[in-house]
Design an enzyme around this catalytic site. Structure first.
Site, PDB file in Angstrom:
ATOM      1  N   ARG A  29     -25.895 -15.242 -11.922  1.00 54.57           N
ATOM      2  CA  ARG A  29     -24.945 -14.671 -10.960  1.00 54.57           C
ATOM      3  C   ARG A  29     -23.508 -14.716 -11.493  1.00 54.57           C
ATOM      4  O   ARG A  29     -22.746 -13.752 -11.351  1.00 54.57           O
ATOM      5  CB  ARG A  29     -25.040 -15.468  -9.645  1.00 54.57           C
ATOM      6  CG  ARG A  29     -24.194 -14.937  -8.519  1.00 54.57           C
ATOM      7  CD  ARG A  29     -24.710 -13.628  -7.936  1.00 54.57           C
ATOM      8  NE  ARG A  29     -24.071 -12.473  -8.501  1.00 54.57           N
ATOM      9  CZ  ARG A  29     -24.709 -11.345  -8.798  1.00 54.57           C
ATOM     10  NH1 ARG A  29     -25.990 -11.208  -8.575  1.00 54.57           N
ATOM     11  NH2 ARG A  29     -24.062 -10.347  -9.329  1.00 54.57           N
TER      12      ARG A  29
ATOM     13  N   LYS B 113      -0.819  -6.732 -11.038  1.00 54.33           N
ATOM     14  CA  LYS B 113      -1.622  -6.830  -9.807  1.00 54.33           C
ATOM     15  C   LYS B 113      -3.079  -7.148 -10.164  1.00 54.33           C
ATOM     16  O   LYS B 113      -3.998  -6.390  -9.834  1.00 54.33           O
ATOM     17  CB  LYS B 113      -1.507  -5.530  -9.012  1.00 54.33           C
ATOM     18  CG  LYS B 113      -0.077  -5.252  -8.544  1.00 54.33           C
ATOM     19  CD  LYS B 113       0.061  -3.974  -7.750  1.00 54.33           C
ATOM     20  CE  LYS B 113       1.521  -3.799  -7.311  1.00 54.33           C
ATOM     21  NZ  LYS B 113       1.738  -2.550  -6.543  1.00 54.33           N
TER      22      LYS B 113
ATOM     23  N   LYS C  73      13.307  -5.247 -10.921  1.00 56.39           N
ATOM     24  CA  LYS C  73      12.685  -4.491  -9.844  1.00 56.39           C
ATOM     25  C   LYS C  73      13.640  -4.355  -8.658  1.00 56.39           C
ATOM     26  O   LYS C  73      14.748  -4.888  -8.667  1.00 56.39           O
ATOM     27  CB  LYS C  73      11.386  -5.179  -9.424  1.00 56.39           C
ATOM     28  CG  LYS C  73      10.438  -5.372 -10.615  1.00 56.39           C
ATOM     29  CD  LYS C  73       9.003  -5.529 -10.186  1.00 56.39           C
ATOM     30  CE  LYS C  73       8.445  -4.228  -9.641  1.00 56.39           C
ATOM     31  NZ  LYS C  73       7.017  -4.307  -9.330  1.00 56.39           N
TER      32      LYS C  73
ATOM     33  N   GLU D   6      13.769  -0.639 -12.589  1.00 52.77           N
ATOM     34  CA  GLU D   6      13.177   0.267 -11.609  1.00 52.77           C
ATOM     35  C   GLU D   6      14.288   1.099 -10.975  1.00 52.77           C
ATOM     36  O   GLU D   6      15.317   0.551 -10.562  1.00 52.77           O
ATOM     37  CB  GLU D   6      12.480  -0.589 -10.547  1.00 52.77           C
ATOM     38  CG  GLU D   6      11.806   0.207  -9.452  1.00 52.77           C
ATOM     39  CD  GLU D   6      11.071  -0.717  -8.463  1.00 52.77           C
ATOM     40  OE1 GLU D   6      10.561  -1.780  -8.898  1.00 52.77           O
ATOM     41  OE2 GLU D   6      11.047  -0.399  -7.266  1.00 52.77           O
TER      42      GLU D   6
ATOM     43  N   ASP E   8      10.153   4.896  -9.444  1.00 51.46           N
ATOM     44  CA  ASP E   8       9.318   4.322  -8.391  1.00 51.46           C
ATOM     45  C   ASP E   8       9.055   5.283  -7.256  1.00 51.46           C
ATOM     46  O   ASP E   8       9.992   5.760  -6.595  1.00 51.46           O
ATOM     47  CB  ASP E   8      10.007   3.067  -7.841  1.00 51.46           C
ATOM     48  CG  ASP E   8       9.093   2.341  -6.868  1.00 51.46           C
ATOM     49  OD1 ASP E   8       7.935   2.086  -7.233  1.00 51.46           O
ATOM     50  OD2 ASP E   8       9.543   2.071  -5.737  1.00 51.46           O
TER      51      ASP E   8
END
Lengths: 280, 280, 280, 280, 280, 280
Positions: E96, E131, E163, E193, E214
């Site tokens: 598994r 992410k 950012k 950004e 963005d």
């Protein structure tokens, strides 16, 4: 304080204390309190006082640590760098580990400051290398910055530097730089080591961002800076000492990397003097 | 090789490699092989070649490492210390970490050898201290022995040493030694730091096994040795340099402890030179 | 509390709780509070109440733990050793682990107290061995001291003890002691195991500091003490029981080491009784 | 061997060896070889010989370990349990740790065998508890099975057992069992502790799968078995000794849980006898 | 295989196996052998077969694993990806965990391949983001490359990306880029950004190396590419799906970053089919 | 919060931050404060807000985190889930890791809620599987419960499930169930996978507690439920989707296990919006 540093401190304390500080357990009552001061026995530049404090805090979280100087301060022999009050056993158990960190980090900051002062007024920056003490790099690179130096890449994972051995393996500066440019993450520049002007010209033509000028004489460096002509960042490297660094800086190179900052800085002599005892 | 050392090496490699050696992954094929030699660029005494080998073995367990010198050998500039063959990426990724260990440990062995030579012919032994690099003590104390020094206690847990701060806290040499003698494990001797002859006499009277003569002048040391008269082991400590150690030894002390062996030994310059490439 | 002990407790809790205490999560509301008392169900000597507390604190850092007895206190059946208030789920989850520590450590302290009482009035001290539970030595040796015993060396790294197998390998008591004396750190004594008077004489002649008299009869021990005549510390070892220890002590040996203190002490029966529930 | 067990062994060795086995390093040459045998000095049941072997293998991966008995074998005093050959320093450094595991695990297997034999011929099974040595449960529960016992739940995470404290907190057997049945994973049964027949009837009515009959007399147990009448599994618990277990089993209970198997089993005396030395 | 990956696998196995695989221990003899094949039940792109193998090797270092496809291969439903032979209990215990890794990594490679194919023929590259699944980034970023994507910075430590939140805190694009340029290691570029053309112009003027565009519309992106005019690298980011990525690529941006590659890729269905049993 | 979860968070932060957050260190002053809100950009079900908070707390233990929704709440796009105030560098460094946890766990809770709603009103329960992300199972199984699902066994160690491969190895359903029943801990039920009615009948006859009906059609499931007739718990498994789950539930099975809950749930889009800066 970040977790990594706490772990370093915890393991260092564990290395020295292990199954217990026999001496203090034999002669110092568990409830005894003490206070002391950290005394510089020679001049230097401060780095690592927070690491020093962390050593004591991990053994006595109620201890009171008062910094008397700030990171980066130059101090003279005889200066009190900090004061501490806490459980006497904790002070004695953490003393050596705390000083081992502090003396080493002050040593690095002090040597870096000397190099930085030596190139003051030129456009050159002093940068460190990866020639650090295994598992202490995060602290040692911090000490370099505190001393007035700049950090080169931290490790193999955050910068591209094609060195002599890469070039030997790949078959030349051109092939190496071209391969690196083709596949690199777009956030990273490409630096390549060159040992002569032919390689420098190759590096510029194929699009290197930075060249490390390895072990060149002052004359070669001057010539290299002219050839570079601002198209690439230039870094002098190899055999840099306090007596030669000013001349190297005068050639106009952008950066001068100095391994000795971290691999050969002598420790600064600092001691913990117990100044009071009893139930404080 | 013991587990502790393997862990030290593994963590050191992880510190430098982290998420990957970007440069080599970009330019060196995964299947490429290389061979090289470890070249001493200055004279020294060898220590840590097995640690150096372990760095490469952890990244390429099929690599072939051939030592050309033995632990404790003195070498001159230009000497090949070892040869290696293995996967090129592994050689490049481990190179800096391996050299960081090797250069530091050779530095310690070399400095220790200089101190040992300086006291040759006297009865004095050079011993190390706990002023070591945090988390590398096991390697650094080994380098001291290889260099001809002797080890003092390893840490707080395996030896009793009543220092100035203990004496300050407990209220005198007599009280401190008496307390330590009363409760100590029967396998351990009791050492106490003294700064003058009065304290020395006290220490002998109360049954100390060893006295650390702290920061005494040559004259004081000579006097102390006479007072000790073989009843206790004598250890000179504090501010010992290569230029003063012979005179200290000549006073007849049994041991001379030198913090600089581990906190201020300059690194020995050693490099890895790639000598061949391809499918070896 | 030192980091090592906190880690032992954390790992013990993790062993028992793992992915969660299913039972309590099913039937006890997350916000429920409870209070309870630690009840001794048989007589004993207390050791490890702080470890017991640490188990609960790690699961509920706001819990209130009140010790009603002190380390080393003898208690009778029916005694309340401590009281606790905190989150009910934390109390239930830590209960078994906390008691497992406490019952074992009280068992050791209790048995040690019995041996200590049995030799009271003689000059002999009861000492422990390295026959401890793997990874719990720091706690078990502490329990021995609390019970009135003394600690032998903690481990292989902090004491020199030449045992039968060393002597077999090296070729005799004399060779073994001589080799150990030649290279030992100056802070450590040399102990050697002897099984007969010839070996004892050898050991004394070659300068051993301590002799372990292994598995000798009362008559042999008496004879050995006479031969030793204060020149070496004497330690009786092997097959020591509560029924024989007084006779052994009467021979005049300095130390009697007892493996059973840590490898065969029965647990003392202690339980946690919930005495109140709700939003306390 | 699973990773968990390897880690337990590695940490146990580290606890005992730490910065080094001073004695052997002083007197035994690094290249010396030795061979020995594991000699049972009293009768018992074997468990943990693989753990014993692992201790040596971790220090000398070329050592040769030959088991002469199998897990679960009963042995008499004087039996050779295994033979070993390997580097002498490794044998001496691992000896105590290996024996500490082996003696404890044989102790548990031996005591369990005695309980199992005592109930032979009845329908009752001997089961263990969570009263194990912190961080050694996986080994101790294995020793119980080897000795002929059965394992109860391993920990808090793999079985539902509503104990007196849960019932106190929740307000009764019925409420507790009902809550557990409502939310439990479908793969787990529900066990509940009862102290009298009223609670037993409640438990059966509300659908418990298993009842733990806590500290009941032989008469109460007999009555409880009748009441249970096969509707629930019955487990006798509390104060079970070798002298009472047969009578308990005769009441017809399905299971008898015995904490002493793991918390109070005396160690079995086993030694390592060096039988040969030199370059084997 | 690098140490980091071995640790990830070891911890994953430990999470699933813990104190033991009860089912197999009950029904499969310890000595039983088995062989099986890894069967793709739907089409996909292969990544992580070496991780899958490592799972089995850690439990049975003698198992034989034969890869039938290579990293990056596209496979159809019904394809056998690999074959394995080894101890039956090891196969069942690792099954598994091995599939959990393999299915996830194939899922990422498969989705990345779809995005890469969708922009084929344009100059745009698909890049990943941070992410990723906590503690699996090194594997997931590798799967992205295998699928035909490119890696953005690995983490916070190896790239500079200003950012929206940085810009908000610092007070504008200009201030942020200027501060970053002033202090950055010379090996790193500066990415910022921007959300509109004004910010883009600012970024270019102040010397940003890369701009992240963005959440711009196709029209805005086209305009931005014109404004950028090759002076900076352009990266489209935000809300990129398989249905929109081709149009985004057609605007001429250099890079398109897609968080879904790692945070929302569905697993590919793969199973282990036992094909033979017995003493193979 | 339990230690296991704290470790997961600490390692996740370390993966992303490593030697430092270069960007913030360059542009955000160490003493700057910030506040922000967690904004749901799409609808979902909340799980993991405490993990999110823990990420920030580990970097700034003085930060203030205010939850605006509770575990299990359904939220719409545009909802503020929480507010935070703290050191700006800590907020920026933890942001991505915190969101990676939160988005994934909300994704799982959201998908589980959809499945739960789809079977509402039937007697069937949605249960999860072991097809979880390696090393995140404890969080993912929690998210399933929050979403309205139930947990199957946690791992291999806390439940008995005889799957196709076990049956293949052992030689049939009967043999497998019988072996499991004979040796199992008395606290565990026995579940067995069956693929047809013959196997189902066998399973019931030999005393299985639970049957997993693997990949059966709706017709087969209906028939199986009739055959089971309440003698065993029935679990439908294999290829269950949102579009088929209601029909499966309508057959009368007790449980429906869905691997996709944890292996293929798309992340829910959530962002951290900085809403204020300065010395708050």
């Amino acid at each position: 304080m970040e977790q990594l540093v706490r772990t370093i401190v915890a393991e260092a304390l564990s290395e020295d204390i292990g199954s217990g500080d026999i001496t203090s357990e034999l002669v110092v009552p568990a409830e005894a309190m003490a206070e002391g001061r950290f005394l510089a026995k020679e001049a230097g530049v401060l780095s690592g006082l927070d690491i020093c404090e962390e050593c004591f805090s991990q053994l006595d979280d109620a201890c009171v640590f008062e910094a008397l100087c700030s990171e980066g301060d130059a101090f003279t022999a005889g200066t009190d760098l900090a004061r501490i009050r806490g459980r006497a056993r904790a002070l004695l158990a953490a003393e050596r580990t705390a000083l081992n960190f502090l003396q080493r980090l002050c040593g690095i900051a002090t040597l870096t400051r000397q190099f930085s002062e030596a190139v003051r007024g030129t456009g050159a920056q002093i940068v460190d290398t990866r020639k650090t003490t295994p598992r202490l790099r995060v602290l040692e690179k911090r000490a370099v910055k505190v001393g007035g130096g700049h950090n080169h890449r931290f490790a193999l994972y955050d910068g591209i530097l094609l060195k002599d051995n890469h070039i030997e393996l790949v078959g030349g500066v051109k092939a190496a730089v071209a391969a690196a440019r083709a596949g690199r993450p777009h956030t990273l520049k490409v630096e390549v080591e060159v040992t002569n002007l032919e390689q420098l010209v190759e590096a510029i033509e194929v699009g290197a961002d930075i060249v490390m000028l390895d072990n060149m004489s002052i004359e070669e460096l001057s010539e290299a800076v002219k050839v570079a002509a601002g198209q690439v960042i230039t870094e002098a490297s190899g055999g840099v000492g306090l007596e030669t660094v000013a001349a190297i800086a005068a050639t106009g190179v952008d950066l001068i990397s100095v391994g000795a900052l971290t691999h050969s800085a002598p420790a600064i002599d600092i001691s913990l003097e117990i100044t009071g005892v009893g139930a404080l």
